[in-house]
Design an enzyme around this catalytic site. Structure first.
Site, short mmCIF file in Angstrom:
data_model
loop_
_atom_site.label_atom_id
_atom_site.label_comp_id
_atom_site.label_asym_id
_atom_site.label_seq_id
_atom_site.Cartn_x
_atom_site.Cartn_y
_atom_site.Cartn_z
N ASP A 98 0.86 -1.18 0.00
CA ASP A 98 0.00 0.00 0.00
C ASP A 98 0.90 1.24 0.00
O ASP A 98 1.69 1.44 0.92
CB ASP A 98 -0.89 0.00 1.24
CG ASP A 98 -2.30 0.46 0.94
OD1 ASP A 98 -2.44 1.51 0.29
OD2 ASP A 98 -3.26 -0.22 1.35
N ASP A 200 -2.87 4.60 -2.40
CA ASP A 200 -3.92 5.19 -1.57
C ASP A 200 -4.15 6.65 -1.91
O ASP A 200 -3.20 7.45 -1.98
CB ASP A 200 -3.51 5.05 -0.10
CG ASP A 200 -4.52 5.64 0.84
OD1 ASP A 200 -5.59 5.03 1.00
OD2 ASP A 200 -4.25 6.72 1.42
N GLU A 251 -6.19 4.32 -6.22
CA GLU A 251 -7.47 4.60 -5.55
C GLU A 251 -7.88 6.01 -5.97
O GLU A 251 -7.28 7.00 -5.54
CB GLU A 251 -7.31 4.51 -4.04
CG GLU A 251 -8.62 4.75 -3.29
CD GLU A 251 -8.44 4.93 -1.79
OE1 GLU A 251 -9.32 4.47 -1.04
OE2 GLU A 251 -7.44 5.55 -1.37
N HIS A 315 -11.43 -2.77 3.17
CA HIS A 315 -11.26 -2.34 4.56
C HIS A 315 -11.97 -1.02 4.85
O HIS A 315 -12.11 -0.65 6.02
CB HIS A 315 -9.76 -2.19 4.86
CG HIS A 315 -9.10 -1.12 4.06
ND1 HIS A 315 -8.91 -1.23 2.70
CD2 HIS A 315 -8.60 0.10 4.41
CE1 HIS A 315 -8.32 -0.14 2.26
NE2 HIS A 315 -8.12 0.68 3.27
N ASP A 316 -12.42 -0.31 3.83
CA ASP A 316 -13.12 0.97 4.02
C ASP A 316 -14.62 0.86 3.80
O ASP A 316 -15.33 1.86 3.97
CB ASP A 316 -12.57 2.02 3.04
CG ASP A 316 -11.25 2.61 3.50
OD1 ASP A 316 -10.97 2.60 4.72
OD2 ASP A 316 -10.48 3.08 2.64
#
Length: 545
Positions: A98, A200, A251, A315-316
């Site tokens: 990440d 990210d 993202e 995860h979000d």
């Protein structure tokens, strides 16, 4: 369109702190990931995406990084990470990290230097502005996690900018020295053997010129996709990425289909593929007509120049079977249908840990049971404004990020086999019914269905490169679409509803030439006529026509 290894890959996301704890401290760790690699490999995936494990004060679960080239103590050590990489590669899989370079922790040495004085050499590594004449913030922007993107710092009497929490100051990508620091860090991990990055919030790295007040501060789309972002990403590609055979996925919040090819076009030299959020962020509950329209627009935009990703949770975002399916009487069927959707639509499928056994979202009784900084901040601010605390709590439950962050459910032992200690967040109470041990013992489980989907993708290029045609526009429950490549034609039939739906084979399809590829109800044999049939709740079938 070029055929590449990463277009054909299936990615498994590991939120390591909730995956497997080997030292009893209540947090998952990298050694725990190593222990479960055979399980992950048995699913058939190609790439493991590891959420941030860098040194961090952990205010936002690792997304506030204080040292990009060391490993957080909770996660393990650099030696364990290197062992993990070796073991992933030994099993024929790849590992992507990440990459969090829109912001750092406010404990990062860069920021400590930057805030120390107005003339510090690293002052321009971050974004500083004078107050307005009345002492207020430089503009009216709202952050993802806070009422303002600005926090006043008394050391130098200026405000610093943060798109997320106060503890996560944004980096200033206008600084050439800062960009070179980032590129050097990327080379560090790629030279160690990492196979790429999930990037990210990367669409946020360029800021609106002049930082003007927003007409509607609550619509924070102004934080994303601003002029300059493509120049930065192209420079990153030229300086770093093009020298390695790696996977990059951005993202990209608040982008539209027409933006997609600018980020992922094969002639652009930026990213390989992208996450867009028209489903995960902008469709709070299931809306079949909207979902079909989103899929068609993105397919048309990217089919000749770019590559999409398919996911319904991570995860979000709340677990997909709870948010978009039925996690009660049709949990297994619904989980399989949603898996069918993700793995047969155009783009790269992502599996979030536990999705492959049909794990569900959770409902804890109190705000004190939740760790999610975004949820807790929103609760704090709303209650401070005088709203009823219980009403606020109820409103935040459906989309709390902790819905997907409860520990992985391995078996029926204490804490679902996740830890021998006190878990950092409570385990979902349904672990005694939903767990890996149970799934592996049941030949009709969600796990084995996912295994079949992944194997089909490996064996049938039509699932990867096939053209896509929606044959069910206007139907609010049935989703019928075709994938076609080099004369091979597959028909996907989905009844996304808690009730039966009537299905009529579209005109031009010869029922006599069908072959059942996969079905999520065990009693479907392939001998049934589908000229005109009734599909059961959450029934999914794939036919070769």
């Amino acid at each position: 369109m070029k055929r590449t290894w990463w277009k054909e890959a299936v990615v498994y996301q590991i939120y390591w702190r909730s995956f497997n704890d080997t030292n009893g401290d209540g947090y998952g760790d990298l050694q725990g990931v190593i222990e479960k690699l055979d399980y992950i490999k048995s699913l058939g995936v190609d790439v493991v995406w590891l959420n941030p494990c860098y040194e961090s004060p952990d205010r936002d679960n690792g997304y506030d990084i204080s040292n990009y080239t060391s490993i957080m103590e909770k996660a393990g050590t650099m030696q364990i990470w290197e062992t993990l990489l070796t073991e992933v590669h030994n099993r024929g899989m790849k590992l992507i990290m990440d990459l969090v370079v829109n912001h750092t922790s406010n404990q990062h040495p860069w920021f400590l230097e930057s805030r120390s004085s107005l003339d510090n050499p690293k002052r321009d590594y971050y974004i500083w502005r004078d107050p307005k004449a009345d002492g207020s913030a430089p503009n009216n922007w709202r952050s993802y996690f806070e009422p303002s993107t600005w926090t006043y710092d008394e050391t130098t009497n200026q405000y610093y900018f943060h798109s997320f929490a106060v503890e996560q100051p944004d980096l200033n990508w206008e600084s050439p020295a800062l960009r070179e620091e980032v590129y050097s860090m990327m080379r560090f991990w790629l030279d160690k053997g990492a196979d790429g990055f999930r990037m990210d919030a990367v669409a946020l790295i360029a800021k609106p010129e002049g930082y003007p007040d927003a007409e509607n501060p609550a619509d924070i789309s102004y934080l994303s996709n601003n002029p300059g972002v493509h120049e930065y990403l192209h420079e990153m590609h030229e300086n770093v990425l093009k020298h390695y055979d790696v996977l990059t996925v951005g993202e990209l919040g608040f982008i539209k289909p027409e933006d997609g090819p600018l980020y992922t076009g094969e002639d652009r030299g930026e990213l390989n593929t992208l996450f867009h959020f028209e489903v995960a962020d902008e469709m709070p509950t299931w809306d079949m007509l909207r979902f079909k329209e989103i899929q068609t627009r993105w397919y048309e935009a990217l089919k000749d120049s770019g590559w999409n990703s398919q996911f319904l949770n991570n995860h979000d975002h709340t677990r997909q079977v709870t948010r978009f399916g039925n996690d009660r009487e049709f949990r297994v069927e619904s989980a399989k249908l949603l898996g069918t959707l993700v793995h047969t639509l155009p783009g790269m499928p992502y599996i979030y840990q536990g999705e492959e056994i049909g794990m569900t979202g959770v409902r804890f009784p109190s705000i004190d049971d939740y760790d999610d900084i975004a949820m807790r901040n929103k609760y704090r601010d709303a209650v401070a404004e005088g709203r009823d605390p219980q009403e606020v709590f109820e409103s935040l439950l459906p989309l709390s990020r902790d819905n997907s962050r409860t520990p992985m459910q391995w078996n029926t032992s204490e804490n679902a086999g996740f830890t021998t200690g006190q878990p950092w967040i409570k385990v979902n109470p349904n672990f005694t019914q939903i767990n890996v041990e149970q799934a592996l013992a049941d030949p009709n489980s969600v796990f084995y269905y996912y295994q079949k989907l992944i194997q089909l993708r490996k064996e049938n290029p039509v699932m990867v490169y096939g053209d896509y045609f929606d044959l069910s526009e206007g139907d609010a429950h049935l989703y019928i679409y075709k994938r076609e490549l080099d004369g091979v034609r597959w028909l996907v039939i989905l009844n996304h509803a808690d009730h039966e739906s009537e299905f009529i084979l579209p005109a031009g399809y010869n029922d006599a030439n069908k072959q059942l590829v996969l079905a999520n109800y065990a009693d479907v044999t392939g001998d049934e006529s589908i000229d005109h049939t009734t599909l059961r709740p959450h029934e999914a079938r794939i036919y070769r026509m």
